[in-house]
Design a protein around this motif. Structure first.
Motif, mmCIF file in Angstrom:
data_model
loop_
_atom_site.group_PDB
_atom_site.id
_atom_site.type_symbol
_atom_site.label_atom_id
_atom_site.label_comp_id
_atom_site.label_asym_id
_atom_site.label_seq_id
_atom_site.Cartn_x
_atom_site.Cartn_y
_atom_site.Cartn_z
ATOM 1 N N LEU A 88 0.875 -1.170 0.000
ATOM 2 C CA LEU A 88 0.000 0.000 0.000
ATOM 3 C C LEU A 88 0.914 1.222 0.000
ATOM 4 O O LEU A 88 1.706 1.408 0.929
ATOM 5 C CB LEU A 88 -0.900 0.005 1.234
ATOM 6 C CG LEU A 88 -1.868 -1.179 1.304
ATOM 7 C CD1 LEU A 88 -1.421 -2.169 2.365
ATOM 8 C CD2 LEU A 88 -3.284 -0.709 1.599
ATOM 9 N N LEU A 89 0.810 1.993 -1.055
ATOM 10 C CA LEU A 89 1.654 3.160 -1.212
ATOM 11 C C LEU A 89 0.882 4.364 -0.687
ATOM 12 O O LEU A 89 -0.193 4.676 -1.213
ATOM 13 C CB LEU A 89 1.942 3.307 -2.711
ATOM 14 C CG LEU A 89 3.154 4.050 -3.200
ATOM 15 C CD1 LEU A 89 4.403 3.578 -2.476
ATOM 16 C CD2 LEU A 89 3.303 3.807 -4.712
ATOM 17 N N ILE A 90 1.376 4.995 0.367
ATOM 18 C CA ILE A 90 0.665 6.174 0.898
ATOM 19 C C ILE A 90 1.345 7.435 0.386
ATOM 20 O O ILE A 90 2.557 7.615 0.555
ATOM 21 C CB ILE A 90 0.657 6.222 2.441
ATOM 22 C CG1 ILE A 90 0.194 4.898 3.041
ATOM 23 C CG2 ILE A 90 -0.231 7.357 2.934
ATOM 24 C CD1 ILE A 90 -0.033 4.966 4.548
ATOM 25 N N ILE A 91 0.572 8.304 -0.237
ATOM 26 C CA ILE A 91 1.093 9.558 -0.768
ATOM 27 C C ILE A 91 0.393 10.717 -0.066
ATOM 28 O O ILE A 91 -0.833 10.734 0.051
ATOM 29 C CB ILE A 91 0.853 9.629 -2.300
ATOM 30 C CG1 ILE A 91 1.586 8.492 -3.028
ATOM 31 C CG2 ILE A 91 1.256 10.998 -2.852
ATOM 32 C CD1 ILE A 91 3.100 8.478 -2.866
ATOM 33 N N ASP A 92 1.213 11.674 0.416
ATOM 34 C CA ASP A 92 0.679 12.844 1.133
ATOM 35 C C ASP A 92 0.201 13.880 0.114
ATOM 36 O O ASP A 92 0.997 14.515 -0.576
ATOM 37 C CB ASP A 92 1.806 13.419 2.014
ATOM 38 C CG ASP A 92 1.367 14.662 2.782
ATOM 39 O OD1 ASP A 92 0.265 15.192 2.512
ATOM 40 O OD2 ASP A 92 2.139 15.102 3.648
ATOM 41 N N VAL A 122 -2.907 2.362 -4.035
ATOM 42 C CA VAL A 122 -2.402 3.714 -3.794
ATOM 43 C C VAL A 122 -3.379 4.422 -2.856
ATOM 44 O O VAL A 122 -4.568 4.555 -3.163
ATOM 45 C CB VAL A 122 -2.253 4.493 -5.120
ATOM 46 C CG1 VAL A 122 -1.776 5.918 -4.853
ATOM 47 C CG2 VAL A 122 -1.294 3.771 -6.065
ATOM 48 N N CYS A 123 -2.867 4.843 -1.690
ATOM 49 C CA CYS A 123 -3.701 5.500 -0.680
ATOM 50 C C CYS A 123 -3.274 6.961 -0.600
ATOM 51 O O CYS A 123 -2.111 7.252 -0.325
ATOM 52 C CB CYS A 123 -3.492 4.854 0.688
ATOM 53 S SG CYS A 123 -3.730 3.071 0.698
ATOM 54 N N ILE A 124 -4.215 7.867 -0.820
ATOM 55 C CA ILE A 124 -3.886 9.291 -0.779
ATOM 56 C C ILE A 124 -4.322 9.844 0.580
ATOM 57 O O ILE A 124 -5.509 9.880 0.903
ATOM 58 C CB ILE A 124 -4.580 10.053 -1.931
ATOM 59 C CG1 ILE A 124 -4.293 9.375 -3.291
ATOM 60 C CG2 ILE A 124 -4.148 11.515 -1.932
ATOM 61 C CD1 ILE A 124 -2.833 9.313 -3.703
ATOM 62 N N SER A 125 -3.330 10.265 1.374
ATOM 63 C CA SER A 125 -3.628 10.803 2.715
ATOM 64 C C SER A 125 -3.618 12.327 2.679
ATOM 65 O O SER A 125 -3.259 12.940 1.670
ATOM 66 C CB SER A 125 -2.584 10.294 3.714
ATOM 67 O OG SER A 125 -1.310 10.808 3.394
ATOM 68 N N HIS A 126 -3.998 12.939 3.794
ATOM 69 C CA HIS A 126 -4.003 14.400 3.936
ATOM 70 C C HIS A 126 -4.865 15.078 2.862
ATOM 71 O O HIS A 126 -4.577 16.191 2.455
ATOM 72 C CB HIS A 126 -2.572 14.964 3.900
ATOM 73 C CG HIS A 126 -1.718 14.513 5.057
ATOM 74 N ND1 HIS A 126 -1.407 15.325 6.129
ATOM 75 C CD2 HIS A 126 -1.130 13.323 5.303
ATOM 76 C CE1 HIS A 126 -0.646 14.646 6.995
ATOM 77 N NE2 HIS A 126 -0.466 13.435 6.514
ATOM 78 N N ILE A 156 -6.889 3.526 -6.528
ATOM 79 C CA ILE A 156 -6.426 4.762 -5.899
ATOM 80 C C ILE A 156 -7.526 5.235 -4.956
ATOM 81 O O ILE A 156 -8.644 5.523 -5.384
ATOM 82 C CB ILE A 156 -6.140 5.847 -6.959
ATOM 83 C CG1 ILE A 156 -5.096 5.337 -7.965
ATOM 84 C CG2 ILE A 156 -5.669 7.140 -6.297
ATOM 85 C CD1 ILE A 156 -4.919 6.213 -9.204
ATOM 86 N N LEU A 157 -7.219 5.255 -3.659
ATOM 87 C CA LEU A 157 -8.233 5.572 -2.651
ATOM 88 C C LEU A 157 -7.806 6.768 -1.821
ATOM 89 O O LEU A 157 -6.619 6.971 -1.580
ATOM 90 C CB LEU A 157 -8.418 4.392 -1.681
ATOM 91 C CG LEU A 157 -8.538 2.988 -2.226
ATOM 92 C CD1 LEU A 157 -8.491 1.997 -1.075
ATOM 93 C CD2 LEU A 157 -9.851 2.857 -2.974
ATOM 94 N N SER A 158 -8.785 7.514 -1.350
ATOM 95 C CA SER A 158 -8.492 8.540 -0.363
ATOM 96 C C SER A 158 -8.470 7.855 1.009
ATOM 97 O O SER A 158 -9.380 7.115 1.355
ATOM 98 C CB SER A 158 -9.591 9.599 -0.448
ATOM 99 O OG SER A 158 -9.650 10.319 0.733
ATOM 100 N N MET A 159 -7.401 8.063 1.787
ATOM 101 C CA MET A 159 -7.303 7.389 3.092
ATOM 102 C C MET A 159 -6.645 8.297 4.129
ATOM 103 O O MET A 159 -5.454 8.582 4.042
ATOM 104 C CB MET A 159 -6.495 6.087 2.956
ATOM 105 C CG MET A 159 -6.471 5.261 4.235
ATOM 106 S SD MET A 159 -5.168 3.997 4.217
ATOM 107 C CE MET A 159 -3.746 4.986 4.671
ATOM 108 N N ASP A 160 -7.439 8.718 5.093
ATOM 109 C CA ASP A 160 -6.884 9.420 6.251
ATOM 110 C C ASP A 160 -6.338 8.332 7.187
ATOM 111 O O ASP A 160 -7.102 7.481 7.662
ATOM 112 C CB ASP A 160 -7.985 10.239 6.930
ATOM 113 C CG ASP A 160 -7.454 11.108 8.071
ATOM 114 O OD1 ASP A 160 -6.476 10.690 8.741
ATOM 115 O OD2 ASP A 160 -8.024 12.193 8.299
ATOM 116 N N ALA A 169 -10.774 -0.047 4.805
ATOM 117 C CA ALA A 169 -11.226 -0.156 3.411
ATOM 118 C C ALA A 169 -10.035 -0.400 2.478
ATOM 119 O O ALA A 169 -10.113 -1.227 1.560
ATOM 120 C CB ALA A 169 -11.976 1.115 3.002
ATOM 121 N N ALA A 170 -8.932 0.285 2.734
ATOM 122 C CA ALA A 170 -7.733 0.089 1.895
ATOM 123 C C ALA A 170 -7.220 -1.346 2.027
ATOM 124 O O ALA A 170 -6.823 -1.972 1.040
ATOM 125 C CB ALA A 170 -6.649 1.097 2.280
#
Ligand SMILES: Nc1nc2c(ncn2[C@@H]2O[C@H](COP(=O)(O)OP(=O)(O)O)[C@@H](O)[C@H]2O)c(=O)[nH]1
Ligand SMILES: [Mg+2]
Length: 193
Positions: A88-92, A122-126, A156-160, A169-170
């Motif tokens: 799981l790749l987290i990108i700020d 791909v998890c998009i944080s912030h 590609i998911l939005s993930m806080d 969910a991710a």
């Protein structure tokens, strides 16, 4: 059955937080006071790894690793990747150029997993920092810059990272991909997603 997956991504994107948010056990962390360039970003940073566990039913569990963000610890990525079935790749999203960060980590990952089927989420944080700027730039990266066919673009998911249902969910998406790879090992379009 026990599967291991890992969170990877830049410093401050939320890897340690995600592991802590989701783990059933107290997370074993190796956060240390940051001493170098990372110090301006945050006071503590992961130098080896975080380890969490999520029970999936009675017997099965997911072991979850958080990797250190800095490139100089990338030998740890190699070690954890060998153990991990998926990444799981987290990108700020609030970084000055998050797509460049996605590119950096995705390319690095692709080089390391060349011959293996390693599902990626791909998890998009912030996202809360710039909610108006949506997920389209990340889709565009895979579609336009890498020229991937739609079925090869990773989810590609939005993930806080602080939000349990979102981290869960991710991981649900990841376990679904792992199942698909196991069930349809020859499906080309699954090899890279
Ligand atoms: N506002 C906001 N903060 C977040 C989000 N995800 C993580 N954080 C915070 O970002 C900070 C850095 O996270 P951390 O897990 O240490 O990053 P790591 O370097 O990737 O391990 C922590 O204070 C988290 O609470 C998010 O989606 N929104
Ligand atoms: Mg960390």
């Amino acid at each position: 059955m026990e599967w291991s997956v890992m969170f990877m991504g830049p410093v401050g994107s939320g890897k340690t937080t995600a592991v802590k948010t989701i783990s059933d056990i107290d997370v074993v962390s190796t956060d240390e006071r940051a001493t170098d360039d990372v110090q301006s970003l945050k006071s503590h940073t992961t130098v080896a790894m975080d380890v969490g566990v999520l029970a999936l039913g009675e017997k099965d569990k997911l072991r979850i690793y958080g990797t250190p963000g800095q490139d100089r610890f990338d030998f740890m990525w190699e070690i954890l990747l060998e153990q991990s079935k998926g990444v799981l790749l987290i990108i700020d999203h609030s970084a000055s150029d998050p797509v460049a960060e996605l590119d950096h980590y995705y390319q690095n990952l692709m080089q390391r997993v060349q011959h293996r089927s390693v599902p990626i989420v791909v998890c998009i944080s912030h996202m809360d920092a710039h909610p108006a700027k949506g997920l389209e730039p990340y889709h565009a990266y895979f579609r336009d810059r890498l020229g991937l066919a739609a079925e090869s673009v990773p989810p590609i998911l939005s993930m806080d990272a602080r939000n349990k249902p979102q981290v869960r969910a991710a991981l649900v998406v990841m376990t679904a991909l792992l199942e698909m790879v196991e069930r349809f090992p020859k499906a080309q379009h699954l090899r890279r997603v």
